[in-house]
Write an enzyme that holds these catalytic residues in place. Structure first.
Site, PDB file in Angstrom:
ATOM      1  CB  THR A   1      -0.947  -0.005   1.212  1.00  0.00           C
ATOM      2  OG1 THR A   1      -1.831  -1.116   1.092  1.00  0.00           O
ATOM      3  CG2 THR A   1      -1.756   1.275   1.289  1.00  0.00           C
TER       4      THR A   1
ATOM      5  CG  ASP B   1      -1.595   6.079   8.886  1.00  0.00           C
ATOM      6  OD1 ASP B   1      -1.401   5.148   8.082  1.00  0.00           O
ATOM      7  OD2 ASP B   1      -1.067   6.119  10.015  1.00  0.00           O
TER       8      ASP B   1
ATOM      9  CG  ASP C   1      -5.462  -4.288   1.583  1.00  0.00           C
ATOM     10  OD1 ASP C   1      -4.849  -4.929   0.716  1.00  0.00           O
ATOM     11  OD2 ASP C   1      -5.042  -4.141   2.740  1.00  0.00           O
TER      12      ASP C   1
ATOM     13  CG  HIS D   1      -0.803  -7.343  -1.383  1.00  0.00           C
ATOM     14  ND1 HIS D   1       0.051  -6.349  -0.992  1.00  0.00           N
ATOM     15  CD2 HIS D   1      -1.863  -7.275  -0.538  1.00  0.00           C
ATOM     16  CE1 HIS D   1      -0.470  -5.689   0.033  1.00  0.00           C
ATOM     17  NE2 HIS D   1      -1.630  -6.231   0.339  1.00  0.00           N
TER      18      HIS D   1
END
Length: 551
Positions: free
Chosen positions: A76, A159, A303, A484
């Site tokens: 991410t 965040d 996710d 992932h």
């Protein structure tokens, strides 16, 4: 190919003149990130979607079907940073969601900032900002070009999915406090929450969604591309005996902390974020004048649902059918507040996802599992055998080993020799596909598939000594839920859609990198490119001459 290179050069050299002739500069650029949205999800679920969400984006916009992340790791933090800086971790510095800091001898989270404090909550002591991101972003450049008149706001449940896209000069970055149910920020951006965010928090929408029951949106025919609801490939909430519908969040939330985690691991997290985006459009002046603004929105619940249930689950399928309604709701609000033809959207993902390891194993597909403890213990024992007693390895993070350089120096050993020894050991282990020392990655020019992606992920000050990649389908445990992070196509191939002002309908199958988004968006808003940008503007998006109708 030569024509594309020439046209790219022309676009870079004379963007304002070209755009003034053929396109309309948007008043608002909207970046939408869908966390863990693999490229195949859209065609897989499209037939069961409505006409006003993803289908509208496809019908009226431009689709880049062959878009990939060109570095490792696909997670991410680096994903959001790469989209908005137009470059890879090698140049923006976000090498993972966290990394090991040799000087401090501890882990650093990608948005950690000890010089600032959180605003709107006291549940976390560490401040949050984009300070660790060493490149400017699209929004930063828009602010500079406009002498501060462009407005930049970023929203997400995470965040890192808000602060990194917001960049260094944003008017606001807001994310969800999963312990309180409020959206919060940081003194990096503002001393207190703006009234519109405080008013939004006062509505206690997260509490409302935490009392909802998640049931399938459609009938059984909408889920034919998913495995049976009851299967062995999903994590099970505490309080349930199986990962099956319905999910009564009011009953599950108290048993599955943090307090609002159940909202996050459900489609209602997407509802909540859309609510906040609509509040931003209604209560700020985004897109209200001729100076382009930026609104960055990152949907994080896909996710969380993917990690919990996996890509083939009925839950994942249902989440995307519901996300389609949220995209439609967002488009409707943009039409009303900014006006049709006055805004441009790009929609993409920060990474893809593997299939569930347990599913692959049971269906005889290539797969396997390594184990951190086993691999690390073996590596440490091997170096001790070769070099003598000592803690030769300081840490292993993101498939990288950080060697104990002071110990190596004190024993008067060459660092390269120790790196090579560790690399040789790793190459002999099951499930290891690629091993490179940092020295090799800095000097190699082979252009090999994984090696090139590892090079693009290398920011030297935060990188380890030896980096490795697992075989395709291999993970760190043969478990349930998706994961992932690799360089393989299931993790790198993501959707990329363009829609709105300056975009002609069409489709492209040409290969594009995720780093091409920021320079393309910069051309559309007539902005300077981010400082470390290595991507190229997508010619097919900027020039309608090569477009073909989407069918």
């Amino acid at each position: 190919m030569l024509r594309k290179l020439v046209l790219s050069a022309l676009l870079l050299g004379s963007a304002p003149a070209l755009l003034a002739q053929g396109t309309k500069k948007p008043k608002l650029m909207v970046g939408i990130m869908v966390d863990q949205m693999r490229a195949d999800y859209l065609p897989r679920y499209l037939d069961q979607m409505g006409n006003d969400g993803f289908k509208r984006l496809l019908r009226e916009g431009f689709q880049c079907r062959n878009t990939h992340y060109n570095y490792i790791p696909t997670v991410t933090g680096p994903g959001h940073s790469s989209v908005y800086t137009g470059t890879t971790p090698r140049y923006h510095g976000i090498v993972g969601n966290s990394w090991y800091d040799r000087r401090l001898r501890r882990d650093i989270y990608c948005t950690d900032d000890t010089t600032v404090q959180l605003v709107g909550t006291t549940t976390r002591s560490m401040g949050v900002s984009a300070r660790n991101q060493v490149s400017t972003t699209l929004g930063d450049e828009m602010k500079m070009v406009s002498n501060g008149r462009s407005k930049v706001i970023a929203l997400s449940l995470k965040d890192r999915a808000s602060a990194l896209p917001a960049g260094h000069m944003a008017d606001g970055a807001f994310w969800f406090d999963i312990n309180t149910g409020d959206f919060v920020s940081s003194t990096y951006y503002m001393p207190t929450l703006p009234k519109w965010v405080a008013d939004f928090n006062a509505q206690k929408k997260a509490d409302y969604y935490r009392q909802q029951t998640w049931t399938p949106l459609r009938g059984p025919e909408a889920y034919l591309n998913s495995v049976a609801d009851s299967n062995a490939y999903e994590k099970i909430f505490k309080g349930k005996t199986a990962a099956t519908f319905p999910y009564e969040l009011g009953k599950l939330a108290p048993q599955n902390p943090p307090a609002y985690e159940a909202v996050n691991v459900s489609p209602f997290g997407d509802n909540l974020l859309t609510d906040l985006a609509l509040a931003a459009l209604a209560n700020t002046d985004l897109g209200r004048d001729d100076v382009p603004d930026l609104l960055a929105i990152s949907y994080s619940s896909p996710d969380a649902v993917g990690h919990t249930f996996g890509p083939l689950s009925k839950e994942e399928n249902d989440l995307y059918l519901r996300l389609d309604l949220e995209i439609a709701r967002l488009l409707q609000a943009l039409d009303k507040t900014v006006g049709k033809g006055n805004y441009t959207i790009f929609l993409t993902a920060d990474h893809g996802a593997s299939e569930v390891p347990k599913y692959l194993a049971q269906h005889h597909a290539p797969s396997g599992a390594q184990h951190h403890a086993t691999l690390n213990q073996g590596a440490a024992a091997y170096l001790t055998q070769q070099l003598g007693p000592g803690q030769w390895i300081e840490a292993e993070r993101n498939n990288m080993y950080y060697l104990n350089r002071p110990l190596i120096a004190s024993r008067k050993l060459e660092l390269a020799r120790v790196q090579d020894l560790l690399a040789d050991y790793l190459r002999d282990q099951d499930g290891i596909a690629q091993v490179n020392t940092t020295a090799q990655l800095l000097t190699s020019s082979t252009g090999a598939f994984l090696e090139k992606k590892l090079q693009n992920g290398l920011y030297y000050k935060r990188f380890g000594d030896v980096r490795f990649e697992l075989e395709p389908g291999w993970t760190w445990e043969l478990g349930v839920g998706a994961t992932h992070g690799s360089g393989y196509l299931y993790d790198s191939h993501v959707p990329l859609l363009w829609f709105g002002a300056g975009i002609a309908p069409g489709i492209s199958y040409e290969p594009h990198s995720i780093t091409d988004i920021a320079p393309t968006a910069a051309m559309l808003v007539e902005s300077k490119l981010p400082s470390a940008c290595t991507g190229q503007p997508i010619v097919e998006v900027l020039s309608s001459k090569s477009n073909k109708k989407y069918r």
